[in-house]
Scaffold this motif. Structure first.
Motif, PDB file in Angstrom:
ATOM      1  N   PRO A 107       0.855  -1.057   0.214  1.00 56.46           N
ATOM      2  CA  PRO A 107      -0.063  -0.122  -0.068  1.00 56.46           C
ATOM      3  C   PRO A 107       1.115   1.398   0.083  1.00 56.46           C
ATOM      4  O   PRO A 107       2.027   1.298   0.512  1.00 56.46           O
ATOM      5  N   PHE A 108       0.454   2.315  -0.622  1.00 48.58           N
ATOM      6  CA  PHE A 108       1.030   3.750  -0.621  1.00 48.58           C
ATOM      7  C   PHE A 108      -0.013   4.990  -0.219  1.00 48.58           C
ATOM      8  O   PHE A 108      -0.835   4.774  -0.275  1.00 48.58           O
ATOM      9  N   GLU A 109       0.818   5.760   0.235  1.00 48.75           N
ATOM     10  CA  GLU A 109       0.121   6.926   0.534  1.00 48.75           C
ATOM     11  C   GLU A 109      -0.160   7.837  -0.806  1.00 48.75           C
ATOM     12  O   GLU A 109       0.934   7.995  -1.756  1.00 48.75           O
ATOM     13  N   PRO A 110      -1.248   8.322  -1.088  1.00 46.80           N
ATOM     14  CA  PRO A 110      -1.583   8.909  -2.241  1.00 46.80           C
ATOM     15  C   PRO A 110      -0.474  10.105  -2.569  1.00 46.80           C
ATOM     16  O   PRO A 110      -0.315  10.361  -3.728  1.00 46.80           O
ATOM     17  N   LYS A 111      -0.256  10.633  -1.405  1.00 51.13           N
ATOM     18  CA  LYS A 111       0.893  11.845  -1.537  1.00 51.13           C
ATOM     19  C   LYS A 111       2.353  11.392  -2.209  1.00 51.13           C
ATOM     20  O   LYS A 111       2.891  12.146  -3.049  1.00 51.13           O
ATOM     21  N   GLU A 112       2.548  10.175  -1.893  1.00 51.18           N
ATOM     22  CA  GLU A 112       3.848   9.513  -2.573  1.00 51.18           C
ATOM     23  C   GLU A 112       3.736   9.368  -4.062  1.00 51.18           C
ATOM     24  O   GLU A 112       4.423   9.669  -4.883  1.00 51.18           O
ATOM     25  N   LEU A 113       2.456   9.053  -4.426  1.00 49.33           N
ATOM     26  CA  LEU A 113       2.184   8.831  -5.856  1.00 49.33           C
ATOM     27  C   LEU A 113       2.106  10.038  -6.632  1.00 49.33           C
ATOM     28  O   LEU A 113       2.727  10.193  -7.659  1.00 49.33           O
ATOM     29  N   LEU A 114       1.559  11.035  -5.786  1.00 48.04           N
ATOM     30  CA  LEU A 114       1.515  12.360  -6.516  1.00 48.04           C
ATOM     31  C   LEU A 114       3.075  12.748  -6.640  1.00 48.04           C
ATOM     32  O   LEU A 114       3.634  13.521  -7.824  1.00 48.04           O
ATOM     33  N   LEU A 115       4.037  12.622  -5.653  1.00 46.81           N
ATOM     34  CA  LEU A 115       5.326  12.839  -5.889  1.00 46.81           C
ATOM     35  C   LEU A 115       6.163  12.252  -7.078  1.00 46.81           C
ATOM     36  O   LEU A 115       6.894  12.795  -7.622  1.00 46.81           O
ATOM     37  N   ARG A 116       5.708  10.931  -6.904  1.00 45.08           N
ATOM     38  CA  ARG A 116       6.358  10.176  -8.113  1.00 45.08           C
ATOM     39  C   ARG A 116       5.958  10.676  -9.539  1.00 45.08           C
ATOM     40  O   ARG A 116       6.872  10.585 -10.583  1.00 45.08           O
ATOM     41  N   ILE A 117       4.753  10.933  -9.510  1.00 46.81           N
ATOM     42  CA  ILE A 117       4.098  11.334 -10.836  1.00 46.81           C
ATOM     43  C   ILE A 117       4.744  13.001 -11.299  1.00 46.81           C
ATOM     44  O   ILE A 117       5.300  12.921 -12.454  1.00 46.81           O
ATOM     45  N   ASN A 118       4.763  13.706 -10.229  1.00 47.94           N
ATOM     46  CA  ASN A 118       5.609  14.769 -10.761  1.00 47.94           C
ATOM     47  C   ASN A 118       7.048  14.965 -10.781  1.00 47.94           C
ATOM     48  O   ASN A 118       7.590  15.601 -11.660  1.00 47.94           O
ATOM     49  N   ALA A 119       7.713  13.790 -10.469  1.00 43.70           N
ATOM     50  CA  ALA A 119       9.008  13.561 -10.506  1.00 43.70           C
ATOM     51  C   ALA A 119       9.137  13.052 -12.121  1.00 43.70           C
ATOM     52  O   ALA A 119      10.147  13.422 -12.827  1.00 43.70           O
ATOM     53  N   ILE A 120       8.301  12.139 -12.690  1.00 38.13           N
ATOM     54  CA  ILE A 120       8.431  11.623 -13.815  1.00 38.13           C
ATOM     55  C   ILE A 120       8.243  12.881 -14.741  1.00 38.13           C
ATOM     56  O   ILE A 120       8.753  12.951 -15.834  1.00 38.13           O
ATOM     57  N   LEU A 121       7.110  13.688 -14.525  1.00 31.76           N
ATOM     58  CA  LEU A 121       6.780  14.641 -15.412  1.00 31.76           C
ATOM     59  C   LEU A 121       7.772  15.586 -15.494  1.00 31.76           C
ATOM     60  O   LEU A 121       7.771  16.555 -16.640  1.00 31.76           O
ATOM     61  N   ARG A 122       8.524  15.962 -14.685  1.00 33.52           N
ATOM     62  CA  ARG A 122       9.474  16.882 -14.538  1.00 33.52           C
ATOM     63  C   ARG A 122      10.536  16.476 -15.322  1.00 33.52           C
ATOM     64  O   ARG A 122      11.290  15.631 -15.218  1.00 33.52           O
ATOM     65  N   ARG A 123      11.020  17.439 -16.401  1.00 34.32           N
ATOM     66  CA  ARG A 123      12.027  17.145 -17.195  1.00 34.32           C
ATOM     67  C   ARG A 123      13.474  17.619 -16.447  1.00 34.32           C
ATOM     68  O   ARG A 123      13.340  18.753 -15.887  1.00 34.32           O
ATOM     69  N   VAL A 124      14.421  17.109 -16.952  1.00 36.90           N
ATOM     70  CA  VAL A 124      15.625  17.347 -16.322  1.00 36.90           C
ATOM     71  C   VAL A 124      15.838  18.871 -17.295  1.00 36.90           C
ATOM     72  O   VAL A 124      15.764  18.975 -18.419  1.00 36.90           O
ATOM     73  N   PRO A 125      16.077  20.020 -16.472  1.00 34.35           N
ATOM     74  CA  PRO A 125      16.226  21.265 -16.968  1.00 34.35           C
ATOM     75  C   PRO A 125      17.497  21.186 -18.226  1.00 34.35           C
ATOM     76  O   PRO A 125      18.623  20.744 -18.280  1.00 34.35           O
ATOM     77  N   ALA A 126      17.086  21.846 -19.221  1.00 34.42           N
ATOM     78  CA  ALA A 126      17.980  21.937 -20.560  1.00 34.42           C
ATOM     79  C   ALA A 126      19.278  22.609 -19.986  1.00 34.42           C
ATOM     80  O   ALA A 126      19.407  23.716 -19.197  1.00 34.42           O
ATOM     81  N   THR A 127      20.362  22.114 -20.397  1.00 33.07           N
ATOM     82  CA  THR A 127      21.677  22.500 -20.021  1.00 33.07           C
ATOM     83  C   THR A 127      22.005  23.677 -20.977  1.00 33.07           C
ATOM     84  O   THR A 127      21.809  23.643 -22.082  1.00 33.07           O
ATOM     85  N   ASP A 128      22.508  24.583 -20.171  1.00 29.91           N
ATOM     86  CA  ASP A 128      23.174  25.834 -21.028  1.00 29.91           C
ATOM     87  C   ASP A 128      24.285  25.616 -21.844  1.00 29.91           C
ATOM     88  O   ASP A 128      25.564  25.629 -21.308  1.00 29.91           O
ATOM     89  N   LEU A 129      24.126  25.105 -22.950  1.00 30.51           N
ATOM     90  CA  LEU A 129      25.434  24.641 -23.791  1.00 30.51           C
ATOM     91  C   LEU A 129      25.993  25.594 -24.495  1.00 30.51           C
ATOM     92  O   LEU A 129      25.286  26.496 -24.918  1.00 30.51           O
ATOM     93  N   GLU A 130      27.453  25.534 -24.348  1.00 27.94           N
ATOM     94  CA  GLU A 130      27.988  26.573 -24.976  1.00 27.94           C
ATOM     95  C   GLU A 130      28.274  26.505 -26.397  1.00 27.94           C
ATOM     96  O   GLU A 130      28.070  25.205 -26.808  1.00 27.94           O
ATOM     97  N   ALA A 131      28.430  27.532 -27.075  1.00 33.07           N
ATOM     98  CA  ALA A 131      28.322  27.445 -28.658  1.00 33.07           C
ATOM     99  C   ALA A 131      29.559  26.196 -29.086  1.00 33.07           C
ATOM    100  O   ALA A 131      29.476  25.702 -30.175  1.00 33.07           O
ATOM    101  N   ALA A 132      30.597  26.303 -28.158  1.00 31.77           N
ATOM    102  CA  ALA A 132      31.711  25.459 -28.588  1.00 31.77           C
ATOM    103  C   ALA A 132      31.277  23.999 -28.603  1.00 31.77           C
ATOM    104  O   ALA A 132      31.878  23.208 -29.242  1.00 31.77           O
ATOM    105  N   LYS A 133      30.319  23.881 -27.680  1.00 30.06           N
ATOM    106  CA  LYS A 133      30.150  22.260 -27.493  1.00 30.06           C
ATOM    107  C   LYS A 133      29.157  21.822 -28.678  1.00 30.06           C
ATOM    108  O   LYS A 133      28.375  22.514 -29.472  1.00 30.06           O
ATOM    109  N   PRO A 134      29.574  20.428 -28.835  1.00 32.24           N
ATOM    110  CA  PRO A 134      28.727  19.920 -30.335  1.00 32.24           C
ATOM    111  C   PRO A 134      27.294  19.928 -29.969  1.00 32.24           C
ATOM    112  O   PRO A 134      26.622  19.636 -28.814  1.00 32.24           O
TER     113      PRO A 134
END
Length: 234
Positions: A107-134
């Motif tokens: 069994p799980f707490e609904p709040k934990e399900l909510l945290l898991r769902i939000n973690a999956i929906l959160r994308r890793v922030p786009a990295t600030d790539l310098e122009a020199a990087k491929p």
């Protein structure tokens, strides 16, 4: 980053009471929610609607959640969160190998399900790539487009799951540098612990099958003893 108001969740569970409770709880938290009572019903719903995440019970009459996950992964990259009973270690690992992004033990707490769902929906922030990087990383015949997050093998695009997409973003932000399993768990928004590190190992194995000519002798997504994993482009 996706907000709850934008996200449409499909719940697949044969227990009508649990379906109803989860539906009410998630709707109260701003999600759009649809529900299906079994695998066949879920397939019908998925044929007409697109979802941002699927929350699915493993133990269902007829086709189980692991089998449905494996089948959906052939055409669908939508994140899948599996719900498993406490003792079903094999089902959890089997679910991850089939292509699930995460699992939650009942069994799980609904709040934990909510945290898991939000973690999956959160994308890793786009990295600030310098122009020199491929902008494209070459991994033998496989190419990874850093800006678009696309993986190509020759002229064919390789379908990535949500978790695989996140892993590629993490590795491509620091090519040639090892990333520890603990750091991967943290960046994927998971709880710390050995079980989640094991889950990351399974996801790496799946990702290698899409990148490597010989996944058992990885050339590009390497294991660095004592330090984690590293993406080593050409």
């Amino acid at each position: 980053m996706m907000q709850a108001d934008d996200a449409h969740i499909l719940i697949v569970d044969d227990d009508e009471r649990i379906r109803g409770l989860l539906q009410k709880f998630l709707m109260r938290n701003g999600f759009l929610v649809s529900a299906a009572r079994d695998a066949a019903h879920a397939r019908r719903v998925l044929s007409g609607l697109e979802f941002d995440i699927i929350v699915m019970d493993v133990m269902m009459p007829g086709e189980d959640g692991v089998s449905l996950t494996r089948s959906l992964r052939e055409t669908l990259s939508t994140p899948i969160l599996l719900l498993t009973a406490k003792g079903e270690t094999d089902e959890r690992i089997g679910g991850l190998e089939a292509g699930a992004d995460d699992y939650l033990t009942k069994p799980f707490e609904p709040k934990e399900l909510l945290l898991r769902i939000n973690a999956i929906l959160r994308r890793v922030p786009a990295t600030d790539l310098e122009a020199a990087k491929p902008k494209v990383l070459n991994l033998g015949p496989v190419r990874y487009d850093i800006e678009r997050g696309d993986l190509w093998n020759g002229d064919d695009q390789v379908r990535l799951t949500s978790t695989e997409t996140q892993l590629m973003k993490i590795f491509s932000a620091q090519p040639g540098e090892p990333v520890s399993r603990g750091e991967l768990v943290e960046k994927l928004g998971r709880d710390k612990g050995q079980a989640q590190e094991r889950a990351v190992d399974v996801q790496i194995t799946r990702l290698r099958r899409k990148i490597e000519a010989d996944p058992k002798q990885p050339r590009y997504l390497q294991t660095v003893r004592g330090a984690g994993y590293m993406l080593q482009p050409e």
